[in-house]
Design a protein around this motif. Sequence first.
Motif, PDB file in Angstrom:
ATOM      1  N   LEU A 124       0.828  -1.209   0.000  1.00  0.00           N
ATOM      2  CA  LEU A 124       0.000   0.000   0.000  1.00  0.00           C
ATOM      3  C   LEU A 124       0.862   1.259   0.000  1.00  0.00           C
ATOM      4  CD1 LEU A 124      -2.687  -1.188   2.554  1.00  0.00           C
ATOM      5  CD2 LEU A 124      -3.151  -0.520   0.194  1.00  0.00           C
ATOM      6  N   GLU A 125       1.975   1.221   0.718  1.00  0.00           N
ATOM      7  CA  GLU A 125       2.853   2.389   0.788  1.00  0.00           C
ATOM      8  C   GLU A 125       3.678   2.577  -0.482  1.00  0.00           C
ATOM      9  OE1 GLU A 125       5.096   1.795   4.387  1.00  0.00           O
ATOM     10  OE2 GLU A 125       3.446   2.525   5.650  1.00  0.00           O
ATOM     11  N   ALA A 126       3.969   1.481  -1.185  1.00  0.00           N
ATOM     12  CA  ALA A 126       4.844   1.554  -2.358  1.00  0.00           C
ATOM     13  C   ALA A 126       4.111   1.864  -3.659  1.00  0.00           C
ATOM     14  CB  ALA A 126       5.599   0.239  -2.510  1.00  0.00           C
ATOM     15  N   ASN A 127       2.835   1.529  -3.735  1.00  0.00           N
ATOM     16  CA  ASN A 127       2.119   1.701  -5.001  1.00  0.00           C
ATOM     17  C   ASN A 127       2.013   3.163  -5.407  1.00  0.00           C
ATOM     18  OD1 ASN A 127       0.345   1.068  -7.269  1.00  0.00           O
ATOM     19  ND2 ASN A 127      -1.233   2.008  -5.999  1.00  0.00           N
ATOM     20  N   GLN A 128       2.309   3.429  -6.680  1.00  0.00           N
ATOM     21  CA  GLN A 128       2.184   4.776  -7.234  1.00  0.00           C
ATOM     22  C   GLN A 128       1.154   4.827  -8.367  1.00  0.00           C
ATOM     23  OE1 GLN A 128       3.761   7.538  -5.939  1.00  0.00           O
ATOM     24  NE2 GLN A 128       4.315   6.061  -4.352  1.00  0.00           N
ATOM     25  N   PHE A 129       0.528   3.694  -8.670  1.00  0.00           N
ATOM     26  CA  PHE A 129      -0.500   3.660  -9.718  1.00  0.00           C
ATOM     27  C   PHE A 129      -1.780   4.275  -9.153  1.00  0.00           C
ATOM     28  CE2 PHE A 129      -4.071   1.459 -11.819  1.00  0.00           C
ATOM     29  CZ  PHE A 129      -3.835   1.859 -13.127  1.00  0.00           C
ATOM     30  N   ASN A 130      -2.279   5.332  -9.788  1.00  0.00           N
ATOM     31  CA  ASN A 130      -3.411   6.085  -9.248  1.00  0.00           C
ATOM     32  C   ASN A 130      -4.624   6.148 -10.163  1.00  0.00           C
ATOM     33  OD1 ASN A 130      -2.310   6.938  -6.738  1.00  0.00           O
ATOM     34  ND2 ASN A 130      -1.019   8.369  -7.849  1.00  0.00           N
ATOM     35  N   THR A 131      -4.578   5.540 -11.292  1.00  0.00           N
ATOM     36  CA  THR A 131      -5.679   5.638 -12.253  1.00  0.00           C
ATOM     37  C   THR A 131      -6.978   5.121 -11.637  1.00  0.00           C
ATOM     38  OG1 THR A 131      -4.155   5.372 -14.092  1.00  0.00           O
ATOM     39  CG2 THR A 131      -6.471   4.908 -14.539  1.00  0.00           C
ATOM     40  N   GLY A 132      -8.037   5.874 -11.854  1.00  0.00           N
ATOM     41  CA  GLY A 132      -9.362   5.428 -11.431  1.00  0.00           C
ATOM     42  C   GLY A 132      -9.724   5.736  -9.997  1.00  0.00           C
ATOM     43  N   LYS A 133      -8.851   6.416  -9.271  1.00  0.00           N
ATOM     44  CA  LYS A 133      -9.180   6.737  -7.879  1.00  0.00           C
ATOM     45  C   LYS A 133     -10.307   7.762  -7.838  1.00  0.00           C
ATOM     46  CE  LYS A 133      -4.951   5.491  -5.541  1.00  0.00           C
ATOM     47  NZ  LYS A 133      -3.854   5.941  -4.678  1.00  0.00           N
ATOM     48  N   ALA A 134     -11.189   7.559  -6.882  1.00  0.00           N
ATOM     49  CA  ALA A 134     -12.354   8.447  -6.734  1.00  0.00           C
ATOM     50  C   ALA A 134     -11.963   9.706  -5.973  1.00  0.00           C
ATOM     51  CB  ALA A 134     -13.468   7.712  -5.987  1.00  0.00           C
ATOM     52  N   GLN A 135     -12.810  10.700  -6.084  1.00  0.00           N
ATOM     53  CA  GLN A 135     -12.655  11.904  -5.278  1.00  0.00           C
ATOM     54  C   GLN A 135     -13.520  11.755  -4.039  1.00  0.00           C
ATOM     55  OE1 GLN A 135     -13.450  15.235  -8.039  1.00  0.00           O
ATOM     56  NE2 GLN A 135     -11.322  15.730  -7.619  1.00  0.00           N
ATOM     57  N   TRP A 136     -13.145  12.447  -2.993  1.00  0.00           N
ATOM     58  CA  TRP A 136     -13.902  12.422  -1.748  1.00  0.00           C
ATOM     59  C   TRP A 136     -13.932  13.837  -1.214  1.00  0.00           C
ATOM     60  CZ3 TRP A 136     -12.321   9.455   3.317  1.00  0.00           C
ATOM     61  CH2 TRP A 136     -13.442   9.315   4.141  1.00  0.00           C
ATOM     62  N   ILE A 137     -14.976  14.542  -1.553  1.00  0.00           N
ATOM     63  CA  ILE A 137     -15.125  15.929  -1.164  1.00  0.00           C
ATOM     64  C   ILE A 137     -16.265  16.009  -0.160  1.00  0.00           C
ATOM     65  CG2 ILE A 137     -15.670  18.247  -1.992  1.00  0.00           C
ATOM     66  CD1 ILE A 137     -14.425  17.298  -4.711  1.00  0.00           C
ATOM     67  N   TYR A 138     -15.994  16.674   0.955  1.00  0.00           N
ATOM     68  CA  TYR A 138     -17.014  16.742   1.996  1.00  0.00           C
ATOM     69  C   TYR A 138     -18.213  17.568   1.539  1.00  0.00           C
ATOM     70  CZ  TYR A 138     -19.578  17.811   6.172  1.00  0.00           C
ATOM     71  OH  TYR A 138     -20.598  17.942   7.074  1.00  0.00           O
ATOM     72  N   HIS A 139     -19.376  16.976   1.709  1.00  0.00           N
ATOM     73  CA  HIS A 139     -20.650  17.683   1.521  1.00  0.00           C
ATOM     74  C   HIS A 139     -21.588  17.130   2.582  1.00  0.00           C
ATOM     75  CE1 HIS A 139     -24.497  18.935  -0.098  1.00  0.00           C
ATOM     76  NE2 HIS A 139     -23.821  19.845  -0.776  1.00  0.00           N
ATOM     77  N   PRO A 140     -22.234  17.994   3.350  1.00  0.00           N
ATOM     78  CA  PRO A 140     -23.031  17.508   4.480  1.00  0.00           C
ATOM     79  C   PRO A 140     -24.178  16.573   4.094  1.00  0.00           C
ATOM     80  CG  PRO A 140     -23.430  19.844   4.092  1.00  0.00           C
ATOM     81  CD  PRO A 140     -22.285  19.445   3.219  1.00  0.00           C
ATOM     82  N   ASP A 141     -24.708  16.706   2.886  1.00  0.00           N
ATOM     83  CA  ASP A 141     -25.845  15.874   2.486  1.00  0.00           C
ATOM     84  C   ASP A 141     -25.435  14.498   1.977  1.00  0.00           C
ATOM     85  OD1 ASP A 141     -27.523  17.973   3.168  1.00  0.00           O
ATOM     86  OD2 ASP A 141     -27.493  18.812   1.139  1.00  0.00           O
ATOM     87  N   THR A 142     -24.171  14.346   1.567  1.00  0.00           N
ATOM     88  CA  THR A 142     -23.737  13.061   1.003  1.00  0.00           C
ATOM     89  C   THR A 142     -22.656  12.392   1.842  1.00  0.00           C
ATOM     90  OG1 THR A 142     -22.096  14.154  -0.401  1.00  0.00           O
ATOM     91  CG2 THR A 142     -24.290  13.785  -1.350  1.00  0.00           C
ATOM     92  N   PHE A 143     -22.284  13.012   2.952  1.00  0.00           N
ATOM     93  CA  PHE A 143     -21.206  12.473   3.778  1.00  0.00           C
ATOM     94  C   PHE A 143     -21.573  11.097   4.323  1.00  0.00           C
ATOM     95  CE2 PHE A 143     -19.194  11.916   7.942  1.00  0.00           C
ATOM     96  CZ  PHE A 143     -17.865  11.937   7.548  1.00  0.00           C
ATOM     97  N   SER A 144     -20.622  10.176   4.253  1.00  0.00           N
ATOM     98  CA  SER A 144     -20.835   8.811   4.731  1.00  0.00           C
ATOM     99  C   SER A 144     -19.888   8.508   5.889  1.00  0.00           C
ATOM    100  CB  SER A 144     -20.580   7.812   3.588  1.00  0.00           C
ATOM    101  OG  SER A 144     -20.382   6.520   4.101  1.00  0.00           O
TER     102      SER A 144
END
Length: 173
Positions: free
Chosen positions: A33-53
Amino acid sequence: TVSREVQKQYEQQHNVDWTGIAQQLNLSERECLEANQFNTGKAQWIYHPDTFSWDMANRMKTFIKDNYPEPLPVNYTAVSNYMWIDMDDCVKMASLLRGEMVWTSETIAQVVELRKQGMIYKDIARQLSPVLNKSKVVAAYYGHIKSKVNAPLTCKEKHRIKELVDTHAEQMP
């Protein structure tokens, strides 16, 4: 080599078996997990009070607690890979979950605007962070007002005051 294996798995099945990669490369899962640099397809996680999980938040908090106990610094590359979320978003969300708030001029402007709309401090706090205390919002808001009141007058403001005094001087008792 970790990144190549992650990329290969991701391109084949759109998910990553970290345990399998760790076994294949004779490394620990955390090392992968610490060594991987492949990032394609990662989701965004932006705080919004109505969609926060809280499910996602608790999953991240548990991973950090289990893998990076105090005083170890958190490796957000590993967190990002574990969550498959953009690293900057993981850092920001972890900060929000700790109750840390960076009071930028944009954040203060948002607070001021929400107050103008009649929103109470408790609700403003919820708009900014899932764990922010309303007293911190109140302190930031009044700190902003105090800085405006105590700020030195600009040349433009001084000139306007002089104009008003000159215009209305005759009417003053």
